[in-house]
Design a protein around this motif. Structure first.
Motif, PDB file in Angstrom:
ATOM      1  N   ALA A 195       3.303  -6.612  -0.728  1.00 16.88           N
ATOM      2  CA  ALA A 195       2.548  -7.818   0.989  1.00 16.88           C
ATOM      3  C   ALA A 195       2.171  -6.083   1.813  1.00 16.88           C
ATOM      4  CB  ALA A 195       2.904  -8.694   0.675  1.00 16.88           C
ATOM      5  N   THR A 216      -1.431  -9.316   2.729  1.00 14.16           N
ATOM      6  CA  THR A 216      -2.647  -8.995   1.598  1.00 14.16           C
ATOM      7  C   THR A 216      -2.133  -9.450   0.547  1.00 14.16           C
ATOM      8  OG1 THR A 216      -4.065  -7.883   2.982  1.00 14.16           O
ATOM      9  CG2 THR A 216      -4.387  -7.754   0.907  1.00 14.16           C
ATOM     10  N   LYS A 217      -2.157 -10.003  -0.399  1.00 10.90           N
ATOM     11  CA  LYS A 217      -0.890  -9.852  -1.516  1.00 10.90           C
ATOM     12  C   LYS A 217      -2.133  -9.073  -2.490  1.00 10.90           C
ATOM     13  CE  LYS A 217       0.710 -14.395  -1.516  1.00 10.90           C
ATOM     14  NZ  LYS A 217       0.412 -15.614  -2.400  1.00 10.90           N
ATOM     15  N   GLN A 218      -1.414  -7.871  -3.255  1.00 10.00           N
ATOM     16  CA  GLN A 218      -1.322  -6.892  -4.730  1.00 10.00           C
ATOM     17  C   GLN A 218       0.005  -8.090  -5.122  1.00 10.00           C
ATOM     18  OE1 GLN A 218      -0.953  -3.515  -1.943  1.00 10.00           O
ATOM     19  NE2 GLN A 218      -2.725  -3.645  -1.583  1.00 10.00           N
ATOM     20  N   PHE A 219      -1.421  -7.296  -6.381  1.00  9.86           N
ATOM     21  CA  PHE A 219      -0.665  -7.340  -7.973  1.00  9.86           C
ATOM     22  C   PHE A 219      -0.730  -6.294  -9.298  1.00  9.86           C
ATOM     23  CE2 PHE A 219      -0.139 -11.933  -7.498  1.00  9.86           C
ATOM     24  CZ  PHE A 219      -1.270 -12.450  -6.059  1.00  9.86           C
TER      25      PHE A 219
END
Length: 148
Positions: free
Chosen positions: A2, A10-13
């Protein structure tokens, strides 16, 4: 992972996508006790030499919206035991172990591959092309045609 930006998170994957060609089987709606039912299927993915291909079975939850519509349109063909060949993209594939409870392998450990079915780019039923996203793109159609 994050990132903090201006007091927002902001989430990142990380995406793990696998593409291939295989046979669509076991189309079913899975009902869960405390949640919404979901569409599921098994893909017998082809691998190896084209003259003596082997299968890798992937149990999929159908999550892509267009993929859901396309899989639903294949239900009758699946019930009629027709061969449904698809070009597919699955995401976040992982292995899950289980123990056989019956049969010759009773007590042995087995492995299931599981994934999310994100996209179907073409469908052939008994060798006849029924859907292709390339043709759909060229014809500029928004909805996939009926598949039977």
């Amino acid at each position: 992972m994050a990132n903090l930006t201006n007091n927002t998170v902001t989430k990142q994957f990380f995406d793990l996508h696998t593409t291939g060609i295989g046979y669509l089987n076991r189309i079913r709606e899975v009902k869960v006790k405390n949640g919404k039912p979901y569409l599921s299927c098994t893909i017998a993915a082809l691998r190896g030499n084209c003259q003596s291909a082997e299968y890798t079975y992937i149990n999929c939850n159908v999550t892509g919206e267009k993929a859901k519509k396309l899989v639903e349109k294949c239900i009758e063909a699946n019930k009629a035991n027709k061969k449904i060949l698809v070009n597919f993209c699955v995401g976040d594939i992982y292995a899950e172990t289980f123990t056989y409870s019956t049969g010759d392998k009773k007590g042995e450990v087995g492995v299931n591959l599981k994934a999310r079915l994100l996209k179907i780019s073409s469908i052939k039923i008994d060798g006849e092309l029924k859907y292709s996203d390339k043709i759909e793109h060229l014809e500029n159609q928004g909805e996939p045609q009926q598949i039977n």
